[in-house]
Design an enzyme around this catalytic site. Structure first.
Site, PDB file in Angstrom:
ATOM      1  N   ARG A  11       0.809  -1.218   0.000  1.00  0.00           N
ATOM      2  CA  ARG A  11       0.000   0.000   0.000  1.00  0.00           C
ATOM      3  C   ARG A  11       0.844   1.271   0.000  1.00  0.00           C
ATOM      4  O   ARG A  11       0.364   2.343  -0.306  1.00  0.00           O
ATOM      5  CB  ARG A  11      -0.902   0.018   1.237  1.00  0.00           C
ATOM      6  CG  ARG A  11      -2.333   0.332   0.922  1.00  0.00           C
ATOM      7  CD  ARG A  11      -3.100   0.564   2.195  1.00  0.00           C
ATOM      8  NE  ARG A  11      -2.963  -0.552   3.106  1.00  0.00           N
ATOM      9  CZ  ARG A  11      -3.985  -1.322   3.468  1.00  0.00           C
ATOM     10  NH1 ARG A  11      -5.176  -1.112   2.995  1.00  0.00           N
ATOM     11  NH2 ARG A  11      -3.807  -2.294   4.324  1.00  0.00           N
ATOM     12  N   GLY A  12       2.124   1.137   0.343  1.00  0.00           N
ATOM     13  CA  GLY A  12       3.002   2.306   0.375  1.00  0.00           C
ATOM     14  C   GLY A  12       3.331   2.786  -1.033  1.00  0.00           C
ATOM     15  O   GLY A  12       2.796   2.264  -2.019  1.00  0.00           O
ATOM     16  N   MET A  13       4.228   3.742  -1.139  1.00  0.00           N
ATOM     17  CA  MET A  13       4.494   4.346  -2.455  1.00  0.00           C
ATOM     18  C   MET A  13       5.159   3.351  -3.400  1.00  0.00           C
ATOM     19  O   MET A  13       4.686   3.120  -4.514  1.00  0.00           O
ATOM     20  CB  MET A  13       5.356   5.596  -2.279  1.00  0.00           C
ATOM     21  CG  MET A  13       5.557   6.341  -3.572  1.00  0.00           C
ATOM     22  SD  MET A  13       6.110   8.028  -3.333  1.00  0.00           S
ATOM     23  CE  MET A  13       7.540   7.821  -2.300  1.00  0.00           C
ATOM     24  N   GLN A  74       7.921  -3.093   2.561  1.00  0.00           N
ATOM     25  CA  GLN A  74       7.485  -2.550   3.843  1.00  0.00           C
ATOM     26  C   GLN A  74       8.539  -1.642   4.482  1.00  0.00           C
ATOM     27  O   GLN A  74       8.210  -0.765   5.271  1.00  0.00           O
ATOM     28  CB  GLN A  74       7.129  -3.702   4.791  1.00  0.00           C
ATOM     29  CG  GLN A  74       6.571  -3.299   6.131  1.00  0.00           C
ATOM     30  CD  GLN A  74       5.198  -2.619   6.021  1.00  0.00           C
ATOM     31  OE1 GLN A  74       4.398  -2.956   5.167  1.00  0.00           O
ATOM     32  NE2 GLN A  74       4.953  -1.644   6.874  1.00  0.00           N
ATOM     33  N   CYS A 136      18.348   3.313  -5.480  1.00  0.00           N
ATOM     34  CA  CYS A 136      17.789   3.837  -6.731  1.00  0.00           C
ATOM     35  C   CYS A 136      18.828   4.540  -7.592  1.00  0.00           C
ATOM     36  O   CYS A 136      18.871   4.363  -8.811  1.00  0.00           O
ATOM     37  CB  CYS A 136      16.642   4.795  -6.415  1.00  0.00           C
ATOM     38  SG  CYS A 136      16.963   5.901  -5.044  1.00  0.00           S
ATOM     39  N   GLN A 163      18.558  14.361  -6.915  1.00  0.00           N
ATOM     40  CA  GLN A 163      17.614  13.309  -6.540  1.00  0.00           C
ATOM     41  C   GLN A 163      16.250  13.863  -6.136  1.00  0.00           C
ATOM     42  O   GLN A 163      16.155  14.851  -5.399  1.00  0.00           O
ATOM     43  CB  GLN A 163      18.210  12.465  -5.408  1.00  0.00           C
ATOM     44  CG  GLN A 163      19.481  11.761  -5.853  1.00  0.00           C
ATOM     45  CD  GLN A 163      20.079  10.811  -4.830  1.00  0.00           C
ATOM     46  OE1 GLN A 163      21.287  10.760  -4.673  1.00  0.00           O
ATOM     47  NE2 GLN A 163      19.255  10.023  -4.155  1.00  0.00           N
ATOM     48  N   SER A 166      10.743  11.920  -4.151  1.00  0.00           N
ATOM     49  CA  SER A 166      10.191  10.564  -3.956  1.00  0.00           C
ATOM     50  C   SER A 166      11.194   9.640  -3.272  1.00  0.00           C
ATOM     51  O   SER A 166      10.802   8.753  -2.516  1.00  0.00           O
ATOM     52  CB  SER A 166       9.768   9.963  -5.295  1.00  0.00           C
ATOM     53  OG  SER A 166      10.886   9.852  -6.158  1.00  0.00           O
ATOM     54  N   GLY A 167      12.477   9.851  -3.530  1.00  0.00           N
ATOM     55  CA  GLY A 167      13.490   9.001  -2.910  1.00  0.00           C
ATOM     56  C   GLY A 167      13.506   9.139  -1.396  1.00  0.00           C
ATOM     57  O   GLY A 167      13.933   8.238  -0.677  1.00  0.00           O
ATOM     58  N   ARG A 268      19.598  16.492  -3.008  1.00  0.00           N
ATOM     59  CA  ARG A 268      18.134  16.438  -3.164  1.00  0.00           C
ATOM     60  C   ARG A 268      17.690  17.719  -3.874  1.00  0.00           C
ATOM     61  O   ARG A 268      18.087  18.817  -3.467  1.00  0.00           O
ATOM     62  CB  ARG A 268      17.478  16.367  -1.786  1.00  0.00           C
ATOM     63  CG  ARG A 268      15.977  16.134  -1.828  1.00  0.00           C
ATOM     64  CD  ARG A 268      15.582  14.717  -2.119  1.00  0.00           C
ATOM     65  NE  ARG A 268      15.993  13.805  -1.081  1.00  0.00           N
ATOM     66  CZ  ARG A 268      16.159  12.493  -1.293  1.00  0.00           C
ATOM     67  NH1 ARG A 268      15.959  11.958  -2.481  1.00  0.00           N
ATOM     68  NH2 ARG A 268      16.532  11.702  -0.305  1.00  0.00           N
ATOM     69  N   HIS A 275      15.268  10.688 -10.541  1.00  0.00           N
ATOM     70  CA  HIS A 275      16.635  11.020 -10.148  1.00  0.00           C
ATOM     71  C   HIS A 275      17.448  11.314 -11.409  1.00  0.00           C
ATOM     72  O   HIS A 275      17.378  10.573 -12.392  1.00  0.00           O
ATOM     73  CB  HIS A 275      17.291   9.837  -9.429  1.00  0.00           C
ATOM     74  CG  HIS A 275      16.875   9.678  -7.996  1.00  0.00           C
ATOM     75  ND1 HIS A 275      15.882  10.419  -7.400  1.00  0.00           N
ATOM     76  CD2 HIS A 275      17.342   8.848  -7.026  1.00  0.00           C
ATOM     77  CE1 HIS A 275      15.755  10.045  -6.130  1.00  0.00           C
ATOM     78  NE2 HIS A 275      16.627   9.095  -5.881  1.00  0.00           N
ATOM     79  N   GLN A 351      12.632   7.160 -10.367  1.00  0.00           N
ATOM     80  CA  GLN A 351      13.134   6.580  -9.114  1.00  0.00           C
ATOM     81  C   GLN A 351      12.223   5.474  -8.592  1.00  0.00           C
ATOM     82  O   GLN A 351      12.687   4.548  -7.928  1.00  0.00           O
ATOM     83  CB  GLN A 351      13.273   7.712  -8.086  1.00  0.00           C
ATOM     84  CG  GLN A 351      13.907   7.334  -6.771  1.00  0.00           C
ATOM     85  CD  GLN A 351      12.901   6.910  -5.726  1.00  0.00           C
ATOM     86  OE1 GLN A 351      11.761   7.373  -5.731  1.00  0.00           O
ATOM     87  NE2 GLN A 351      13.316   6.031  -4.829  1.00  0.00           N
TER      88      GLN A 351
HETATM   89  N1  HSE Z   1      18.050   6.676  -0.894  1.00  0.00           N
HETATM   90  C1  HSE Z   1      17.410   7.137  -2.076  1.00  0.00           C
HETATM   91  C2  HSE Z   1      17.048   8.580  -1.974  1.00  0.00           C
HETATM   92  C3  HSE Z   1      16.161   6.387  -2.399  1.00  0.00           C
HETATM   93  O1  HSE Z   1      17.042   9.095  -0.854  1.00  0.00           O
HETATM   94  O2  HSE Z   1      16.769   9.210  -2.979  1.00  0.00           O
HETATM   95  C4  HSE Z   1      16.162   4.920  -2.306  1.00  0.00           C
HETATM   96  O3  HSE Z   1      17.163   4.217  -2.958  1.00  0.00           O
END
Ligand code: HSE
Length: 370
Positions: A11-13, A74, A136, A163, A166-167, A268, A275, A351
């Site tokens: 159910r998560g992303m 999960q 990712c 990035q 969503s990550g 980020r 990404h 991603q």
């Molecule tokens: N650690 C990655 C991020 C996402 O923060 O963008 C998962 O691999």
């Protein structure tokens, strides 16, 4: 007999994207599925798979152990709690996991089959049962440039990353949009007014970014109209853990010896779910650009080489263009002024797809021999 597959964290992303991809590819057909829940056992399961019964408690080790494979999105805490207990009671099914918890264990394989199918097949022959999706950023980089590594041309790589929210997670994605809305509410009117002085628009935005009014609960800093050059926790050597994963996971994934050095800065930015990475690739020799392009093109079915023109780049090599697709864009490809053995490239990938759900989805089919 139908293979029994347990699905946890659907159910998560990442889990939702996995479900969507499994539905698109008809993966539910021919499987006996049980959906588990950490909080809602007993409630009806998802309508996506015919015949799936009510949700089962995801901490019920006996119930999990009746399955040929457990697929989990999960998260790492769940993996750390449940995986050892399941193995301790003798379960030898396949554990397929999107979380990082087991990635660097000796008896696990990091899965990205278009890139390391040979490593996966060897592991299956050896009786390995834990198959874990990669970080990712690493997976997306490899989908773009694995062809060059495979040729033996690459001496080292640096990746400067851009990035997406969503990550960081679902709540963080929402926070990015909330920040954008707050900025729009504060300065949108003036920004749309061609006569308004731009420095007033800028100072309104900058003041909001530094004020206590901006929602930064998740990120701890503004991301909209800004960026955050820090992802994950600190390592002792000054890298962040995200930066550390580049070399550690890439080398494990490809089972490389000697080690391929990989390092960079992970940042980020305000993209939603793609990404991007600016790569510097040190070649062992001056490989012609046409050979490089050919090696990238034939490396897998998803990589898309984008011509190094402004028009093509703006149309095809942005998070906005690639979001929601399995295509891996790579462009801005050229030899650097540093020397003909220095290659630069820019790559963009979704991603949540190749960065998370897709390698896990495909790993399930591979281990079940489908
Ligand atoms: N650690 C990655 C991020 C996402 O923060 O963008 C998962 O691999």
């Amino acid at each position: 007999m139908k293979k029994k597959v347990a699905i946890v964290g659907w159910r998560g992303m990442v889990g939702s994207v996995l479900m969507q991809r499994m539905r698109e590819e008809n993966d539910f057909e021919g499987l006996d599925l049980t959906f588990f829940s950490t909080s809602q056992a007993g409630q009806p399961g998802p309508a996506i798979a015919s015949g799936a019964g009510p949700l089962v408690d995801a901490f019920d080790i006996e119930a999990l152990a009746t399955h040929d494979a457990v697929v989990t999105c999960q998260g790492g805490d769940y993996t750390k709690e449940v995986h050892p207990r399941l193995r301790a009671q003798g379960w030898d099914g396949y554990w397929i996991d999107a979380a990082s918890a087991l990635r660097m264990e000796d008896n696990s394989v990091i899965v990205l089959d278009p890139v390391n199918r040979d490593v996966i097949d060897r592991a299956l022959d050896q009786g390995i049962k834990d198959f874990i999706g990669g970080n990712c950023t690493v997976s997306l980089m490899l989908m773009a440039v694995h062809g060059l590594i495979q040729q033996g041309w690459v001496e080292w790589i640096t990746a400067m990353t851009y990035q997406s929210a969503s990550g960081a997670g679902a709540a963080q994605m929402k926070e990015l949009v909330v920040q954008m809305a707050q900025i729009g509410a504060a300065a949108g009117g003036a920004a749309a007014d061609a006569q308004a002085p731009v420095l007033e628009v800028e100072s309104t935005v900058s003041e909001l970014l530094r004020s206590a009014d901006l929602q930064i609960t998740q990120f701890g800093a503004p991301l909209a109209a800004s960026l955050i050059p820090w992802i994950d926790r600190a390592m002792e050597n000054g890298q962040t853990r995200e930066e550390w994963k580049g070399q550690a996971e890439l080398n494990k994934m490809l089972s490389l010896d000697p080690l391929l050095p990989v390092d960079g800065q992970c940042v980020r930015v305000g993209a939603m779910r793609c990404h991007s990475q600016g790569l510097t690739i040190k070649l062992k020799r001056d490989v012609p650009l046409t050979d490089i392009e050919a090696a990238i093109r034939k490396s897998n079915d998803w990589v898309r080489l984008v011509p190094n023109t402004k028009e093509a780049t703006l149309q095809q090599l942005t998070p906005a263009a690639i979001s929601g697709q399995l295509d891996i864009g790579i462009g801005r490809l050229r030899k650097m002024t540093l020397g003909d053995d220095y290659l630069t490239a820019f790559t963009v990938g979704d991603q949540l797809l190749w960065g998370a759900a897709e390698p896990v989805r495909r790993a399930l089919n591979i281990v079940l021999g489908r």
